[in-house]
Scaffold this motif. Structure first.
Motif, PDB file in Angstrom:
ATOM      1  N   THR A 122       0.831  -1.210   0.000  1.00 24.96           N
ATOM      2  CA  THR A 122       0.000   0.000   0.000  1.00 24.96           C
ATOM      3  C   THR A 122       0.863   1.256   0.000  1.00 24.96           C
ATOM      4  OG1 THR A 122      -1.700  -1.177   1.247  1.00 24.96           O
ATOM      5  CG2 THR A 122      -1.869   1.208   1.165  1.00 24.96           C
ATOM      6  N   ILE A 123       1.865   1.296   0.869  1.00 27.63           N
ATOM      7  CA  ILE A 123       2.676   2.508   0.972  1.00 27.63           C
ATOM      8  C   ILE A 123       3.576   2.683  -0.256  1.00 27.63           C
ATOM      9  CG2 ILE A 123       4.675   1.540   2.203  1.00 27.63           C
ATOM     10  CD1 ILE A 123       4.592   4.051   3.991  1.00 27.63           C
ATOM     11  N   THR A 124       4.060   1.585  -0.827  1.00 31.54           N
ATOM     12  CA  THR A 124       4.895   1.713  -2.022  1.00 31.54           C
ATOM     13  C   THR A 124       4.051   2.052  -3.252  1.00 31.54           C
ATOM     14  OG1 THR A 124       4.832  -0.695  -2.341  1.00 31.54           O
ATOM     15  CG2 THR A 124       6.734   0.226  -1.179  1.00 31.54           C
ATOM     16  N   PHE A 125       2.824   1.523  -3.309  1.00 26.77           N
ATOM     17  CA  PHE A 125       1.941   1.884  -4.427  1.00 26.77           C
ATOM     18  C   PHE A 125       1.612   3.372  -4.386  1.00 26.77           C
ATOM     19  CE2 PHE A 125      -2.396   2.537  -6.094  1.00 26.77           C
ATOM     20  CZ  PHE A 125      -2.192   2.147  -7.414  1.00 26.77           C
ATOM     21  N   ALA A 126       1.306   3.878  -3.185  1.00 29.25           N
ATOM     22  CA  ALA A 126       1.040   5.316  -3.050  1.00 29.25           C
ATOM     23  C   ALA A 126       2.271   6.130  -3.440  1.00 29.25           C
ATOM     24  CB  ALA A 126       0.631   5.630  -1.614  1.00 29.25           C
ATOM     25  N   THR A 127       3.451   5.670  -3.049  1.00 26.96           N
ATOM     26  CA  THR A 127       4.692   6.352  -3.413  1.00 26.96           C
ATOM     27  C   THR A 127       4.900   6.343  -4.920  1.00 26.96           C
ATOM     28  OG1 THR A 127       5.680   5.633  -1.323  1.00 26.96           O
ATOM     29  CG2 THR A 127       7.172   6.425  -3.024  1.00 26.96           C
ATOM     30  N   PHE A 128       4.671   5.202  -5.551  1.00 25.52           N
ATOM     31  CA  PHE A 128       4.828   5.061  -7.001  1.00 25.52           C
ATOM     32  C   PHE A 128       3.937   6.056  -7.737  1.00 25.52           C
ATOM     33  CE2 PHE A 128       3.990   3.054 -11.106  1.00 25.52           C
ATOM     34  CZ  PHE A 128       5.258   2.651 -11.506  1.00 25.52           C
TER      35      PHE A 128
ATOM     36  N   ALA B 238       9.260   0.264 -15.774  1.00 26.67           N
ATOM     37  CA  ALA B 238       9.314   0.870 -14.443  1.00 26.67           C
ATOM     38  C   ALA B 238       8.452   0.099 -13.453  1.00 26.67           C
ATOM     39  CB  ALA B 238       8.864   2.329 -14.515  1.00 26.67           C
ATOM     40  N   LEU B 239       7.288  -0.352 -13.906  1.00 26.03           N
ATOM     41  CA  LEU B 239       6.388  -1.117 -13.037  1.00 26.03           C
ATOM     42  C   LEU B 239       7.043  -2.431 -12.600  1.00 26.03           C
ATOM     43  CD1 LEU B 239       3.486  -1.181 -11.850  1.00 26.03           C
ATOM     44  CD2 LEU B 239       2.815  -2.470 -13.893  1.00 26.03           C
ATOM     45  N   VAL B 240       7.654  -3.139 -13.544  1.00 25.50           N
ATOM     46  CA  VAL B 240       8.317  -4.403 -13.227  1.00 25.50           C
ATOM     47  C   VAL B 240       9.505  -4.167 -12.298  1.00 25.50           C
ATOM     48  CG1 VAL B 240       9.686  -6.288 -14.213  1.00 25.50           C
ATOM     49  CG2 VAL B 240       7.563  -5.557 -15.315  1.00 25.50           C
ATOM     50  N   SER B 241      10.251  -3.097 -12.526  1.00 28.51           N
ATOM     51  CA  SER B 241      11.424  -2.788 -11.694  1.00 28.51           C
ATOM     52  C   SER B 241      11.033  -2.434 -10.273  1.00 28.51           C
ATOM     53  CB  SER B 241      12.208  -1.618 -12.317  1.00 28.51           C
ATOM     54  OG  SER B 241      12.682  -1.963 -13.588  1.00 28.51           O
ATOM     55  N   TRP B 242       9.797  -2.009 -10.083  1.00 24.51           N
ATOM     56  CA  TRP B 242       9.296  -1.759  -8.724  1.00 24.51           C
ATOM     57  C   TRP B 242       8.692  -3.026  -8.117  1.00 24.51           C
ATOM     58  CZ3 TRP B 242       3.611  -0.907  -8.274  1.00 24.51           C
ATOM     59  CH2 TRP B 242       3.194  -0.908  -6.942  1.00 24.51           C
ATOM     60  N   VAL B 243       7.855  -3.730  -8.870  1.00 25.34           N
ATOM     61  CA  VAL B 243       7.085  -4.851  -8.330  1.00 25.34           C
ATOM     62  C   VAL B 243       7.982  -6.025  -7.939  1.00 25.34           C
ATOM     63  CG1 VAL B 243       5.397  -6.632  -8.916  1.00 25.34           C
ATOM     64  CG2 VAL B 243       4.936  -4.248  -9.498  1.00 25.34           C
TER      65      VAL B 243
END
Length: 457
Positions: A128-134, A210-215
Motif C-alpha cells: 500500500t505505501i509503495t503503491f502510493a509512493t509510485f 518501471a512497473l516491473v522494476s518496482w514490483v
C-alpha cells in the motif's frame, strides 16, 4: 584548459561517489564544478570561441575589433546564459513541485495515505505505501515524495530493522514511479525540455519496465518481513501545523495540486511555453486555495510549527543546487568539445546504445543517477531520424537505466541518500539485502524495454 576542465569533472565524479565517506554534500561539489569550470573557460576561452562559434562571434562583433573583453561578453551572452536557462527551467519546476508538496503536507492532504495503510499486516502495508509512493512520484518530484513517505513510515513502524526494508522499498517505488513520466524526475524534465521526448511516448515506453522494476524487488523484499509489523498508530497524525481543514477541503487541494500538474504536458503543447510556467500557475492557484481555507490560522503560532516542511525545504534546496551545478558543469564540458570526441569514440568502439545505457546505469549506482543521465544526454544532439531522434531508443534507455540503476546502491540517488540519513543505513547492509533484488528487476525491465522498442520501432 581542456585538461583542467576534464580533471575538474573527474574529480567531481569521484567526490560525488564518495560523499557518504567524506561527508561533503553533493550539491556543494556540483556547484564548485560549475563555478570553477566556467571561470577556467572564460579566462582561456578565446581559442574555443574561434573554433566552435566563429560565425556567431563574427555576427556578435558586427565589424568591431575583437578583444579579450568582447570574447568574455560573447561567452556570457551567447554561451553561458544558454546553459543557465536550461538549468533554471528545471530548477523552477522543482521549486514549484516541492512547494506544492509542502502545502499539501502542511494541510494534512497525505493523511489519507495513513488511513489507507492502517494495518499490521506487513505485506499489505508494504504494497500500500509503495503503491502510493509510485503514484505520487509519477506526478510530483520523486525526492520530495520519498522524504514525505519516509517520514510517514518512520512515524508508524517502530522496529528499525523493519523500517530499513520498508524504506528501501519506498525509495525504489519513488525512483521507478518518477522515471516513467516527464514530470516525475529531473532527467525526464531535461529530456522533455530538450525536445528529445514527448510526454505520451515517453510514458508509454517506460511504464511497463518501471512497473516491473518496482514490483519484482518489492515482492522479494516482502519475503524478508515478518507476518506482522511492530506498528504504533497515533491518535491523530502530525500534519506540520494545526490545520483544521475538513475532508472535502483536503481532497480539493489534492486535486488542485496533483491534478493540476497532469495538465503540464497539455499546457506545453498548447502554448509552447516551458513546463515550469504551468507548474507555477498550479502552485499559485493552490497557494490561493490554501490561504482561503486557512485564513483563520495564518497569524497563529501553530503555522510556524513545521518540522516536516523544514526537512523538505532543506532537501529541496540541496536537490535544486545539485541540479544547477551538474547541468552548468556539463555545459562547460560540452563547450570544450570533449563530449563530441567521447561520443565519436563510443560510436567507433562500442556502437551499441544498450551497452552504453547499461554502463551508465552501473556507474549511476556508484556516482549519482542524475549526474550520469546528464552525461549521457549531453553526449548527443537530437537527430531527425534514428535512435537519437525525438522519442528515439537512446533517450528511453538512458532515462530508465540511470534511474533504476541508481538504486543498485543506496548512494546512487538522492532518494537513497535521504534513506541513509533518516534510518542510518550502511552501504554494506543495503548491498547485502537490496542490491541483488533491484538488479533482477532492472535487468528484466531493460529486457521489456528492448522488446517494446524492437516491436514498435
Amino acid at each position: 584548459m581542456t585538461l583542467i576542465v576534464v580533471l575538474l569533472l573527474l574529480l567531481s565524479y569521484l567526490l560525488i561517489a564518495t560523499t557518504h565517506l567524506t561527508g561533503v554534500n553533493k550539491a556543494a561539489i556540483a556547484i564548485f564544478l560549475a563555478a570553477a569550470g566556467w571561470v577556467v573557460y572564460i579566462i582561456w576561452g578565446t581559442d574555443f570561441v574561434m573554433k566552435f562559434h566563429p560565425g556567431a562571434y563574427a555576427e556578435f562583433l558586427g565589424g568591431s575589433e575583437s578583444t579579450s573583453q568582447t570574447v568574455k561578453n560573447f561567452i556570457y551572452d551567447s554561451i553561458f546564459l544558454k546553459y543557465v536557462g536550461r538549468a533554471a527551467a528545471i530548477m523552477m519546476y522543482l521549486l514549484a513541485t516541492m512547494s506544492i508538496i509542502e502545502i499539501l503536507n502542511n494541510n494534512g492532504c497525505f493523511d489519507f495515505i495513513i488511513e489507507w495503510i492502517r494495518t499490521r499486516n506487513s505485506k499489505r502495508l508494504l504494497w500500500t505505501i509503495t503503491f502510493a509512493t509510485f503514484i505520487l512520484s509519477a506526478n510530483l518530484d520523486n525526492v520530495t515524495t520519498t522524504i514525505v513517505m519516509l517520514v510517514i513510515m518512520h512515524q508508524i513502524v517502530k522496529s528499525r530493522a523493519q523500517r530499513m526494508l520498508v524504506g528501501s522499498a519506498i525509495v525504489l517505488a519513488a525512483v521507478c514511479g518518477g522515471c516513467f513520466t516527464v514530470i516525475g524526475d529531473p532527467t525526464g524534465l531535461l529530456l522533455w525540455g530538450n525536445d528529445a521526448v514527448t510526454a505520451t511516448q515517453f510514458s508509454s515506453y517506460l511504464a511497463l519496465p518501471a512497473l516491473v522494476s518496482w514490483v519484482l524487488p518489492t515482492l522479494l523484499i516482502s519475503r524478508q518481513l515478518p507476518g506482522r509489523l511492530d506498528i504504533e498508530w497515533a491518535m491523530a497524525p502530525y500534519r506540520g501545523d494545526d490545520t483544521r481543514l475538513n475532508r472535502w477541503q483536503r481532497v480539493l487541494m489534492l486535486f488542485v495540486g496533483i491534478g493540476g500538474l497532469w495538465f503540464g504536458p497539455t499546457f506545453l503543447s498548447i502554448t509552447r511555453l516551458p513546463a515550469f510556467l504551468g507548474a507555477l500557475v498550479v502552485l499559485a492557484v493552490l497557494w490561493v486555495v490554501n490561504e482561503a481555507f486557512n485564513r483563520k490560522l495564518m497569524n497563529a503560532d501553530q503555522m510556524s510549527q513545521r518540522r516536516i516542511p523544514r526537512v523538505i525545504q532543506y532537501e529541496a534546496l540541496q536537490q535544486m543546487l545539485f541540479v544547477l551545478g551538474i547541468m552548468m558543469g556539463m555545459g562547460v564540458i560540452a563547450e570544450t568539445g570533449v563530449l563530441t570526441e567521447v561520443a565519436d569514440w563510443i560510436d567507433s568502439n562500442i556502437n551499441n546504445l544498450w551497452v552504453v545505457g547499461a554502463l551508465l546505469g552501473l556507474f549511476s549506482s556508484l556516482v549519482d543517477s542524475f549526474t550520469m543521465a546528464v552525461s549521457g544526454i549531453f553526449l548527443y544532439d537530437v537527430w531527425t531520424v534514428g535512435d537519437y531522434a525525438q522519442n528515439g531508443a537512446y533517450w528511453m534507455v538512458i532515462a530508465y537505466c540511470t534511474a533504476v540503476g541508481g538504486c543498485l546502491l543506496s548512494v546512487g540517488s538522492a532518494s537513497g541518500m535521504a534513506l541513509m540519513k533518516m534510518e542510518h543505513i550502511h552501504l554494506g547492509w543495503y548491498f547485502k539485502n537490496i542490491t541483488l533484488k533491484v538488479l533482477a528487476g532492472w535487468i528484466i525491465g531493460l529486457a521489456l524495454l528492448w522488446g517494446e522498442i524492437l516491436l514498435f520501432s
